[in-house]
Design a protein around this motif. Structure first.
Motif, short mmCIF file in Angstrom:
data_model
loop_
_atom_site.label_atom_id
_atom_site.label_comp_id
_atom_site.label_asym_id
_atom_site.label_seq_id
_atom_site.Cartn_x
_atom_site.Cartn_y
_atom_site.Cartn_z
N TRP A 66 54.69 66.31 29.85
CA TRP A 66 55.14 65.21 29.00
C TRP A 66 54.27 65.14 27.76
O TRP A 66 53.12 64.70 27.84
CB TRP A 66 55.07 63.90 29.76
N PRO A 67 54.76 65.57 26.59
CA PRO A 67 53.96 65.52 25.37
C PRO A 67 53.56 64.09 25.03
O PRO A 67 54.35 63.17 25.11
CB PRO A 67 54.90 66.09 24.29
N GLY A 68 52.28 63.93 24.65
CA GLY A 68 51.81 62.60 24.26
C GLY A 68 51.69 61.64 25.41
O GLY A 68 51.80 60.43 25.21
N SER A 69 51.46 62.14 26.63
CA SER A 69 51.45 61.27 27.80
C SER A 69 50.32 60.23 27.75
O SER A 69 50.49 59.11 28.20
CB SER A 69 51.32 62.11 29.08
N ARG A 70 49.18 60.59 27.18
CA ARG A 70 48.07 59.63 27.11
C ARG A 70 48.43 58.45 26.22
O ARG A 70 48.17 57.29 26.58
CB ARG A 70 46.82 60.33 26.58
N ASN A 71 48.99 58.74 25.06
CA ASN A 71 49.38 57.64 24.17
C ASN A 71 50.45 56.77 24.80
O ASN A 71 50.44 55.55 24.66
CB ASN A 71 49.89 58.22 22.85
N LEU A 72 51.38 57.41 25.52
CA LEU A 72 52.44 56.64 26.16
C LEU A 72 51.89 55.76 27.27
O LEU A 72 52.32 54.62 27.44
CB LEU A 72 53.50 57.58 26.72
N MET A 73 50.93 56.26 28.02
CA MET A 73 50.33 55.46 29.07
C MET A 73 49.60 54.25 28.51
O MET A 73 49.63 53.16 29.09
CB MET A 73 49.39 56.32 29.92
N ARG A 74 48.94 54.42 27.36
CA ARG A 74 48.29 53.27 26.73
C ARG A 74 49.33 52.24 26.29
O ARG A 74 49.11 51.03 26.43
CB ARG A 74 47.45 53.74 25.54
N THR A 75 50.45 52.73 25.77
CA THR A 75 51.51 51.82 25.37
C THR A 75 52.08 51.09 26.58
O THR A 75 52.37 49.88 26.53
CB THR A 75 52.62 52.59 24.65
N TYR A 76 52.26 51.81 27.69
CA TYR A 76 52.75 51.19 28.91
C TYR A 76 51.78 50.11 29.41
O TYR A 76 52.21 49.05 29.88
CB TYR A 76 52.95 52.25 29.99
N MET A 77 50.49 50.39 29.33
CA MET A 77 49.50 49.41 29.77
C MET A 77 49.60 48.14 28.93
O MET A 77 49.53 47.02 29.46
CB MET A 77 48.10 50.01 29.69
N ALA A 78 49.76 48.32 27.61
CA ALA A 78 49.91 47.14 26.74
C ALA A 78 51.17 46.36 27.10
O ALA A 78 51.19 45.12 27.08
CB ALA A 78 49.95 47.59 25.28
N PHE A 79 52.24 47.08 27.44
CA PHE A 79 53.50 46.43 27.84
C PHE A 79 53.30 45.62 29.11
O PHE A 79 53.77 44.47 29.21
CB PHE A 79 54.56 47.51 28.05
N VAL A 80 52.61 46.18 30.09
CA VAL A 80 52.36 45.48 31.35
C VAL A 80 51.50 44.25 31.12
O VAL A 80 51.78 43.16 31.66
CB VAL A 80 51.69 46.43 32.36
N ILE A 81 50.46 44.39 30.32
CA ILE A 81 49.56 43.26 30.05
C ILE A 81 50.32 42.13 29.35
O ILE A 81 50.15 40.95 29.68
CB ILE A 81 48.36 43.73 29.21
N PHE A 82 51.16 42.49 28.39
CA PHE A 82 51.91 41.46 27.65
C PHE A 82 52.79 40.64 28.59
O PHE A 82 52.77 39.40 28.56
CB PHE A 82 52.77 42.13 26.57
N TRP A 83 53.56 41.31 29.45
CA TRP A 83 54.49 40.58 30.31
C TRP A 83 53.78 39.84 31.44
O TRP A 83 54.24 38.77 31.88
CB TRP A 83 55.54 41.52 30.88
N SER A 84 52.66 40.36 31.90
CA SER A 84 51.91 39.63 32.92
C SER A 84 51.29 38.37 32.33
O SER A 84 51.30 37.31 32.98
CB SER A 84 50.83 40.54 33.52
N LEU A 85 50.77 38.46 31.10
CA LEU A 85 50.24 37.26 30.44
C LEU A 85 51.36 36.25 30.15
O LEU A 85 51.15 35.03 30.27
CB LEU A 85 49.52 37.65 29.15
N ALA A 86 52.54 36.78 29.76
CA ALA A 86 53.66 35.89 29.52
C ALA A 86 54.07 35.17 30.80
O ALA A 86 54.36 33.96 30.79
CB ALA A 86 54.84 36.68 28.95
#
Length: 249
Positions: A66-86
Motif C-alpha cells: 500500500w503506497p503511502g501507508s504511513r501517511n494514511l495511518m496517521r490520517t486514520y488516527m486523526a479520524f479516530v481521535i476526532f470522532w471519539s472526542l466528538a
C-alpha cells in the motif's frame, strides 16, 4: 499508477502473501468483509480486541503493498481521535457522567479503528480490479450486467483513488512545509488547496486515459467469470462463523 489498479503489490516490489489472502476469491473477501463490518459494530470489547489483533496483523504483513501507508495511518488516527472526542463531548452535553461518556468514546474509537483496519486489509490484499470483478459477479444476477459493471467500476475507482488522494494531500503538505516554512496560515491554506486540486486533476485525467486505453470503461471488461473454488468458499464460511462466535464473547 494504473498498475496498482491491477495489482497492489506490483509497484512495491516483493510482497509477502500472509495466509495466501491475495489469491483468495474476491467475492469471498467482499462478503466476509461486509459481514465482519456488521459484527464489528455490534461487538463488545473482547470481540473488538480479537478483531483488532487479527486485522492489525494482516495490515502489518501487507503494509508494503500500500503506497503511502504511513501517511494514511496517521490520517486514520486523526479520524479516530476526532470522532471519539466528538462522542465524548456529545455524551457530556447529553448529561452523562464523564466516566460513562469516556467509556462510550473509547468503544466508538475501537470500533472505528477496526473498521478502518478492515478496509485497509481488504485494499492491501485485493487489487481494485479484482474487487470490481468480484462485485460485478455478485451483483450481476441481482441487477443485471449493465448496471452491475457500472457500479463495479465506480466502486473500484473509489477504492483506487482514496489512498492516492490522501497521498497527494500529504505530499503537498510536506512540500509547502519545506519550501514555505514561514508562510502565514491565510496564504498557506489557499496555496495548499490550489496545489491539491491541480494534482488531483492531473491524476484523474491520467487515470481516465489509462482506464479508457485498456478498455475498462466497457461492459466486456467486467464480464470475466471468476472460477468457483469450494475450498475457498468453505474457508470464507468458517471465517464468518468464527467471527460471529467471537462477537458473542
Amino acid at each position: 499508477m494504473i498498475e496498482a489498479f491491477d495489482d497492489p503489490g506490483r509497484a512495491c516490489g516483493k510482497r509477502r502473501d500472509f495466509l495466501r489472502l491475495s489469491g483468495l476469491d474476491p467475492r469471498v473477501k467482499l462478503l466476509a468483509a461486509l459481514t465482519l463490518g456488521v459484527l464489528v459494530w455490534r461487538s463488545s470489547w473482547p470481540g473488538l480486541i480479537a478483531y483488532f489483533l487479527f486485522l492489525g496483523t494482516v495490515a502489518w504483513n501487507y503494509r508494503h503493498s500500500w503506497p503511502g501507508s504511513r501517511n494514511l495511518m496517521r490520517t486514520y488516527m486523526a479520524f479516530v481521535i476526532f470522532w471519539s472526542l466528538a462522542k465524548f463531548g456529545l455524551g457530556l452535553l447529553g448529561g452523562a457522567a464523564w466516566e460513562l461518556a469516556a467509556g462510550d468514546a473509547l468503544l466508538v474509537a475501537a470500533r472505528i479503528s477496526c473498521l478502518l483496519l478492515l478496509g485497509a486489509a481488504l485494499t492491501m490484499t485485493t487489487s481494485t480490479r479484482s474487487m470490481g470483478l468480484g462485485l460485478s459477479s455478485l451483483l450481476r444476477p441481482v441487477i443485471g450486467q449493465e448496471r452491475a459493471w457500472r457500479l463495479a467500476l465506480s466502486f473500484a475507482l473509489m477504492a483506487h483513488f482514496l489512498p492516492m488522494t490522501w497521498r497527494v494531500v500529504e505530499q503537498v503538505r510536506e512540500t509547502v512545509r519545506r519550501r514555505c516554512p514561514k508562510l502565514r496560515l491565510r496564504r498557506r491554506v489557499p496555496l495548499m488547496a490550489q496545489a491539491i486540486l491541480r494534482n488531483l486533476g492531473k491524476l484523474t485525467w491520467d487515470q481516465s486515459l489509462a482506464i479508457a486505453g485498456r478498455g475498462m470503461d466497457k461492459s466486456e471488461a467486467w464480464e470475466s467469470r471468476i472460477p468457483f473454488c469450494g475450498r475457498q468458499w468453505a474457508a470464507g464460511l468458517f471465517f464468518v462463523l468464527a467471527s460471529a462466535g467471537v462477537s458473542l464473547l
